[in-house]
Design a protein around this motif. Structure first.
Motif, PDB file in Angstrom:
ATOM      1  N   LYS A 428       0.841  -1.209   0.000  1.00  8.16           N
ATOM      2  CA  LYS A 428       0.000   0.000   0.000  1.00  8.16           C
ATOM      3  C   LYS A 428       0.872   1.253   0.000  1.00  8.16           C
ATOM      4  N   ARG A 429       1.492   1.502  -1.126  1.00 12.64           N
ATOM      5  CA  ARG A 429       2.413   2.642  -1.184  1.00 12.64           C
ATOM      6  C   ARG A 429       1.685   3.970  -1.020  1.00 12.64           C
ATOM      7  N   TRP A 430       0.420   4.016  -1.420  1.00  6.10           N
ATOM      8  CA  TRP A 430      -0.365   5.262  -1.257  1.00  6.10           C
ATOM      9  C   TRP A 430      -0.530   5.630   0.219  1.00  6.10           C
ATOM     10  N   LEU A 431      -0.435   4.604   1.082  1.00 14.50           N
ATOM     11  CA  LEU A 431      -0.545   4.856   2.521  1.00 14.50           C
ATOM     12  C   LEU A 431       0.836   5.092   3.141  1.00 14.50           C
ATOM     13  N   LEU A 432       1.808   4.290   2.685  1.00 14.24           N
ATOM     14  CA  LEU A 432       3.147   4.379   3.288  1.00 14.24           C
ATOM     15  C   LEU A 432       3.809   5.722   2.997  1.00 14.24           C
ATOM     16  N   GLY A 433       3.586   6.258   1.802  1.00 16.07           N
ATOM     17  CA  GLY A 433       4.181   7.549   1.435  1.00 16.07           C
ATOM     18  C   GLY A 433       3.752   8.638   2.415  1.00 16.07           C
ATOM     19  N   PRO A 434       2.445   8.898   2.522  1.00 17.59           N
ATOM     20  CA  PRO A 434       1.996   9.886   3.507  1.00 17.59           C
ATOM     21  C   PRO A 434       2.357   9.469   4.933  1.00 17.59           C
ATOM     22  N   GLY A 435       2.435   8.141   5.160  1.00 23.69           N
ATOM     23  CA  GLY A 435       2.777   7.649   6.501  1.00 23.69           C
ATOM     24  C   GLY A 435       4.115   8.187   6.980  1.00 23.69           C
ATOM     25  N   VAL A 436       5.052   8.353   6.037  1.00 25.82           N
ATOM     26  CA  VAL A 436       6.387   8.821   6.413  1.00 25.82           C
ATOM     27  C   VAL A 436       6.324  10.225   7.022  1.00 25.82           C
ATOM     28  N   ILE A 437       5.402  11.060   6.509  1.00 27.47           N
ATOM     29  CA  ILE A 437       5.375  12.435   7.049  1.00 27.47           C
ATOM     30  C   ILE A 437       4.442  12.592   8.255  1.00 27.47           C
ATOM     31  N   MET A 438       3.778  11.507   8.655  1.00 27.05           N
ATOM     32  CA  MET A 438       2.815  11.627   9.754  1.00 27.05           C
ATOM     33  C   MET A 438       3.459  12.128  11.043  1.00 27.05           C
ATOM     34  N   PHE A 439       4.704  11.712  11.293  1.00 26.75           N
ATOM     35  CA  PHE A 439       5.373  12.157  12.511  1.00 26.75           C
ATOM     36  C   PHE A 439       5.492  13.683  12.535  1.00 26.75           C
ATOM     37  N   PHE A 440       5.794  14.250  11.370  1.00 24.03           N
ATOM     38  CA  PHE A 440       5.971  15.707  11.330  1.00 24.03           C
ATOM     39  C   PHE A 440       4.635  16.413  11.547  1.00 24.03           C
ATOM     40  N   LEU A 441       3.580  15.827  10.991  1.00 27.98           N
ATOM     41  CA  LEU A 441       2.251  16.397  11.253  1.00 27.98           C
ATOM     42  C   LEU A 441       1.926  16.283  12.747  1.00 27.98           C
ATOM     43  N   GLY A 442       2.356  15.181  13.348  1.00 26.19           N
ATOM     44  CA  GLY A 442       2.136  15.005  14.781  1.00 26.19           C
ATOM     45  C   GLY A 442       2.847  16.084  15.584  1.00 26.19           C
ATOM     46  N   LEU A 443       4.075  16.405  15.159  1.00 28.52           N
ATOM     47  CA  LEU A 443       4.824  17.461  15.846  1.00 28.52           C
ATOM     48  C   LEU A 443       4.115  18.802  15.726  1.00 28.52           C
ATOM     49  N   VAL A 444       3.628  19.090  14.503  1.00 28.19           N
ATOM     50  CA  VAL A 444       2.907  20.345  14.290  1.00 28.19           C
ATOM     51  C   VAL A 444       1.708  20.405  15.234  1.00 28.19           C
ATOM     52  N   SER A 445       1.016  19.292  15.324  1.00 25.95           N
ATOM     53  CA  SER A 445      -0.190  19.245  16.135  1.00 25.95           C
ATOM     54  C   SER A 445       0.116  19.456  17.615  1.00 25.95           C
ATOM     55  N   THR A 446       1.150  18.788  18.114  1.00 27.72           N
ATOM     56  CA  THR A 446       1.443  18.890  19.539  1.00 27.72           C
ATOM     57  C   THR A 446       2.014  20.266  19.900  1.00 27.72           C
ATOM     58  N   GLU A 447       2.819  20.836  18.992  1.00 26.59           N
ATOM     59  CA  GLU A 447       3.322  22.200  19.235  1.00 26.59           C
ATOM     60  C   GLU A 447       2.153  23.186  19.217  1.00 26.59           C
ATOM     61  N   ALA A 448       1.225  22.966  18.282  1.00 26.15           N
ATOM     62  CA  ALA A 448       0.059  23.853  18.192  1.00 26.15           C
ATOM     63  C   ALA A 448      -0.733  23.801  19.499  1.00 26.15           C
ATOM     64  N   GLY A 449      -0.789  22.617  20.090  1.00 25.34           N
ATOM     65  CA  GLY A 449      -1.486  22.476  21.368  1.00 25.34           C
ATOM     66  C   GLY A 449      -0.895  23.388  22.431  1.00 25.34           C
ATOM     67  N   TRP A 450       0.443  23.442  22.486  1.00 20.24           N
ATOM     68  CA  TRP A 450       1.078  24.313  23.476  1.00 20.24           C
ATOM     69  C   TRP A 450       0.891  25.783  23.139  1.00 20.24           C
ATOM     70  N   VAL A 451       0.816  26.099  21.849  1.00 21.42           N
ATOM     71  CA  VAL A 451       0.552  27.500  21.486  1.00 21.42           C
ATOM     72  C   VAL A 451      -0.828  27.906  22.011  1.00 21.42           C
ATOM     73  N   VAL A 452      -1.810  27.023  21.841  1.00 22.21           N
ATOM     74  CA  VAL A 452      -3.153  27.317  22.361  1.00 22.21           C
ATOM     75  C   VAL A 452      -3.070  27.549  23.878  1.00 22.21           C
ATOM     76  N   ALA A 453      -2.377  26.643  24.557  1.00 26.65           N
ATOM     77  CA  ALA A 453      -2.326  26.714  26.017  1.00 26.65           C
ATOM     78  C   ALA A 453      -1.615  27.971  26.504  1.00 26.65           C
ATOM     79  N   GLU A 454      -0.516  28.324  25.843  1.00 23.69           N
ATOM     80  CA  GLU A 454       0.337  29.378  26.393  1.00 23.69           C
ATOM     81  C   GLU A 454       0.070  30.761  25.791  1.00 23.69           C
ATOM     82  N   VAL A 455      -0.169  30.816  24.481  1.00 25.46           N
ATOM     83  CA  VAL A 455      -0.530  32.111  23.888  1.00 25.46           C
ATOM     84  C   VAL A 455      -1.949  32.466  24.324  1.00 25.46           C
ATOM     85  N   GLY A 456      -2.802  31.433  24.397  1.00 23.55           N
ATOM     86  CA  GLY A 456      -4.203  31.662  24.746  1.00 23.55           C
ATOM     87  C   GLY A 456      -4.411  32.188  26.150  1.00 23.55           C
TER      88      GLY A 456
END
Lengths: 513, 379
Positions: A428-456
């Motif tokens: 399933k290369r259509w899944l594995l390709g995007p799968g490789v960048i999922m970690f970076f999306l995860g980082l964006v998401s978790t950093e965004a969480g702290w921005v909400v908490a601290e800027v907010g």
């Protein structure tokens, strides 16, 4: 965020804290989460005796170690930054805030530091079981340290169990159990650690997907994925549940943050949730412009009311209600709180003056007025009621990015789990390709969480009691600017080194062991 | 139980606990000392690797103890934390900087594609062990020589020297204390390595380490002697029952005479260090020097902290405004917080016990060159 900073000391100190915290948070959630995965992998090895699981555990531990080192490096500065850049804060709340930091050191850091050495260097020096226990101890120790620092953070967001002492001019602890078991602390800790487990699972998925795409280490990758997908799926469920809990706590204790992350200016009953939108950047509190240039609401009406108050028809206050007050809904605005806060500050000074001239009557009178208004002490330091509003755009976008990505990840884990069980994942290369960048999306998401908490929560260091402008150290802007760039350069260099080392070790693969 | 202790007892107890943590940190700076010895004692890559890996199994303990020292001071004496860190800004920032660069160095030094190269990470370790420890010593020196700050009526700090803490390093006393700590750390580092490594295929490394134990100790002597003599002669910062701070001649000598047991700690500590050095340097088989040297360092550390804080002494005095000086009485947390923290501190013996147990379990066999070479996790 950093571009918009003006050249005053407080803003540089805020920028520096944001910089160091965000760098630290690149590494910490991975540490918090992947220790559990390492412990699972090693447990399977000990149970089955299969050396391949040991090799697999060692591979993920190696990546953990590289990440851990830079997490430690970026972490030490945070503890001491409270003192260096926020020394007024350190005095004014040290009686309460210092305790969880010290407890973190005693109960958590030593577990981590002691058993870390066994986990890496003890394979041939201690028994299999003792080694396994050590790996679990590292996982427990790192997550325990998160408990204590998040208790400290939660207390800043919802300062319970304390009382201001006018004689020492500081907040003093009245009840440590209230501080530890504050509902904000519980929801913050559970949300942060479960999202860290989610992120670590994404890391394993990303790295393993890369192996599958390269057609190497197939067996190891599939084994890693099956554990990570199950763990990630459970973590996603927990993250969503605790996130909802956290928003509910925000509505109780930090309604301004909730209004900001939803871009809600005028409060309403049956308030709708904005699914996505573009914030009108020229909108100011109190004016008649639209809040959004473009917005799509969630299809179910009253969803924001449900999120905030667990009731579809309930009233959710907006920024304007919180700034100017809303008598109908019995909400006191920042403007009125400022008057009371200024009374508190004024009478604190009168109290101190009367005390120093031993005028007990005046002192008692001043103290009574102070006590009646001290709940609003922090507001007295604001210049305009609108200063109580955090940056709406940044908070809104961060929240929505976090939620959007957070809803995507469980689907990713489900897909990986499904195809792994079916045995067709490597195709399933259509899944594995995007799968490789999922970690970076995860980082964006978790950093965004702290921005909400601290800027907010701006402008507050301690919600409602101490604004950042007062919490600061008595330093020149130039000094803080100098250390800001010092840390920026150092951390960036170390980050580049970390990424290079990490990618090299991944490409060497578990054979390197 | 603990709640019934009065505030003065709790303040003294917490000064004791902070002193113990600080003194254990001084012992654990054998890691930093070892880092500065690296280029002198290890002549080949294999020897370097042995030294780094031996230290690398302990660096986090030292680091964590430093972090706990900061945390414990924050919780128990928040006015010190706020005044010193926010005031003596540059000295603390530079100390932290040297520990940041240390934290990545072990893990990254020999990994391929590490951007900066092994030499840079070794330099980071050297800076941490030299500049870092020197500045810590200079900062501790200000407990006796005083700093330049004024506290407002709200207890908020203004630093009155533009060097923001770095001025501490320009006092001969502070500088001597710093240099003593650097050389003492090197002495301890050499003794630790002698104890920790199996030298069967590297006898020259062992000989060099034994030699450097003595050399480092001799280098430390003039500085500790200068510190001790100055300490006995200098004016100190006394505090009376009303909390008024004043300069008292021979204050620290007075403290030692009033508390002979502190003098006893100091002398016993020095003797133990000497025994450790002699055991290591004058013998080719004894490896127990580090235990004598380590315990000795802890005792000397305790004596230094006790002299600074007990017997009605201002432990963080201000030269700029005597009445702004911090004592363990005016800088502490409340009775409530100290009580709560004391309950937490009851777990410290348990923590110490597992640290000691793990240390023993991991080190009961000496580190060999083969093990380092074959271990994929090796630094």
């Amino acid at each position: 965020m950093i571009e918009n900073v003006d050249l005053t000391m407080v803003n540089w100190a805020r920028a520096q804290f944001a910089l160091t915290a965000m760098y630290h948070w690149i590494f910490v959630p991975l540490t918090l989460g992947i220790t559990w995965l390492c412990a699972f992998y090693e447990t399977i090895y000990v149970k089955t005796g299969n050396e391949e699981w040991k090799q697999l555990a060692k591979f993920w531990m190696k990546l953990f170690g590289i990440n851990f080192a830079i997490g430690v490096a970026t972490g030490i500065i945070l503890e001491f930054e409270f003192g260096t850049n926020w020394s007024n804060y350190s005095w004014m709340v040290g009686d309460i805030f210092g305790a969880p930091l010290a407890i973190e050191g005693i109960l958590a850091f030593f577990l981590e530091a002691t058993f870390f050495a066994v986990m890496f260097f003890g394979w041939d020096r201690v028994s299999k079981r003792f080694h396994l226990v050590s790996t679990w101890m590292v996982a427990i120790g790192s997550n325990l340290s998160a408990v204590w620092i998040l208790i400290a953070n939660a207390w800043m967001q919802h300062p319970v169990g304390q009382e201001f002492n006018p004689d020492t001019a500081r907040f003093e602890m009245q009840n440590i159990m209230e501080v530890i078991l504050s509902p904000v602390a519980v929801s913050k800790f559970t949300h942060t650690t479960s999202s860290s487990m989610l992120l670590a699972s994404l890391f394993v998925i990303s790295v393993s997907s890369w192996f599958l795409l390269k057609g190497r280490n197939i067996q190891m990758a599939k084994r890693s994925i099956i554990v990570a997908a199950v763990f990630g799926l459970l973590a996603s469920g927990l993250t969503i549940f605790t996130g909802d809990e956290h928003a509910f706590e925000n509505a109780r204790h930090q309604p301004m943050k909730l209004a900001a992350f939803e871009g809600l200016y005028d409060g309403e009953k049956s308030a709708d949730l904005v699914a996505m939108g573009i914030v009108n950047s020229s909108k100011q509190p109190g004016d008649s412009q639209d809040s959004f240039s473009f917005a799509i609401k969630a299809p179910i009406p009253g969803l924001l009311s449900l999120l905030a108050n667990r009731s579809l028809g309930s009233f959710v206050p907006g920024i304007n209600d919180l700034v100017y007050g809303n008598t109908e809904e019995n909400i006191m605005g920042a403007a009125e709180k400022m008057e009371k806060g200024k009374l508190a500050i004024e009478h604190l000074a009168l109290y101190k003056k009367a005390k120093s001239s031993s005028d007990e009557n005046s002192a008692a009178f001043a103290l009574a007025t102070f006590d009646a208004n001290k709940e609003f002490l922090g507001y007295g330091f604001l210049e305009n009621p609108e200063d109580a509003v955090p940056p709406v755009g940044l908070t809104f976008y961060s929240f929505h990015i976090m939620v959007f990505l957070g809803s995507l990840f469980p689907l990713v884990f489900l897909a990986y789990l499904y195809f792994t069980l079916k045995g067709t994942l490597p195709e399933k290369r259509w899944l594995l390709g995007p799968g490789v960048i999922m970690f970076f999306l995860g980082l964006v998401s978790t950093e965004a969480g702290w921005v909400v908490a601290e800027v907010g929560r701006q402008p507050w260091a301690i919600e409602g009691l101490l604004p950042v402008t007062v919490a600061r150290s008595n330093l020149t802007a130039g000094t803080v600017q100098a250390t800001f760039f010092m840390f920026l350069v150092l951390f960036t260099v170390l980050l580049i080194a970390e990424i290079k080392i990490m990618t090299k070790q991944i490409s060497i693969g578990p054979e390197g062991n | 139980m603990i709640g019934s202790l009065d505030i003065t007892t709790l303040q003294q107890l917490w000064w004791l606990l902070c002193s113990v943590i600080g003194s254990l940190f001084l012992f654990l700076t054998f890691v930093q000392g070892g880092q500065t010895l690296l280029w002198q004692v290890a002549k080949t890559d294999d020897e370097k690797s042995l030294v780094v890996n031996s230290l690398g199994r302990k660096w986090e303990l030292t680091f964590t103890t430093l972090v706990l020292f900061g945390g414990a001071l924050f919780a128990s004496f928040p006015k010190f934390y706020a005044t010193s860190f926010g005031g003596a800004y540059w000295v603390w920032i530079l100390i932290l900087f040297t520990f940041i660069i240390q934290a990545v160095s072990y893990e990254y030094r020999t990994k391929p594609d590490n951007l900066l190269g092994a030499k840079t990470y070794e330099l980071f370790m050297f800076i941490n062990g030299s500049v870092g420890i020197l500045l810590i010593g200079a900062a501790v020196g200000t407990f006796f020589t005083g700093s330049n700050f004024v506290l407002s009526e709200y207890n908020l700090v203004t630093w009155t020297n533009p060097l923001r803490g770095l001025e501490a390093a320009f006092s001969l006393f502070n500088l001597s204390l710093g240099l003593f700590l650097v050389f003492n750390a090197r002495t301890l580092g050499a003794m630790y390595l002698v104890n920790n490594i199996d030298f069967s295929i590297n006898p020259e490394l062992e000989a060099r380490l034994r030699k450097w134990t003595l050399t480092s100790f001799i280098c430390s002597l003039p500085f500790i002697l200068y510190v001790l003599v100055s300490l006995l002669l200098m004016e100190g910062f006394g505090v009376d029952d009303q909390g008024v701070v004043s300069l008292v001649s021979r204050k620290y000598l007075g403290n030692l005479l009033a508390n002979p047991w502190i003098l006893g700690l100091l002398l016993a500590g020095l003797v133990l260090v000497i025994i450790g050095v002699l055991n290591t340097a004058k013998s080719s088989t004894k490896t127990n020097g580090i235990w004598f040297g380590g315990l000795g360092t802890v005792l000397v550390g305790l004596a230094v902290f006790f002299t600074a804080g007990y017997n009605n002494t201002a432990f963080y005095p201000s030269k700029a405004d005597l009445q702004s000086s911090l004592t363990i009485f005016n800088a502490s947390s409340t009775h409530y917080t100290l009580t709560a923290m004391t309950y937490v501190a009851m777990t410290i013996p348990f923590v110490l016990a597992y640290v000691v147990y793990v240390w023993w379990a991991m080190d009961n066999r000496k580190l060999t060159a083969d093990e380092v070479a074959s271990d994929s996790s090796a630094y």
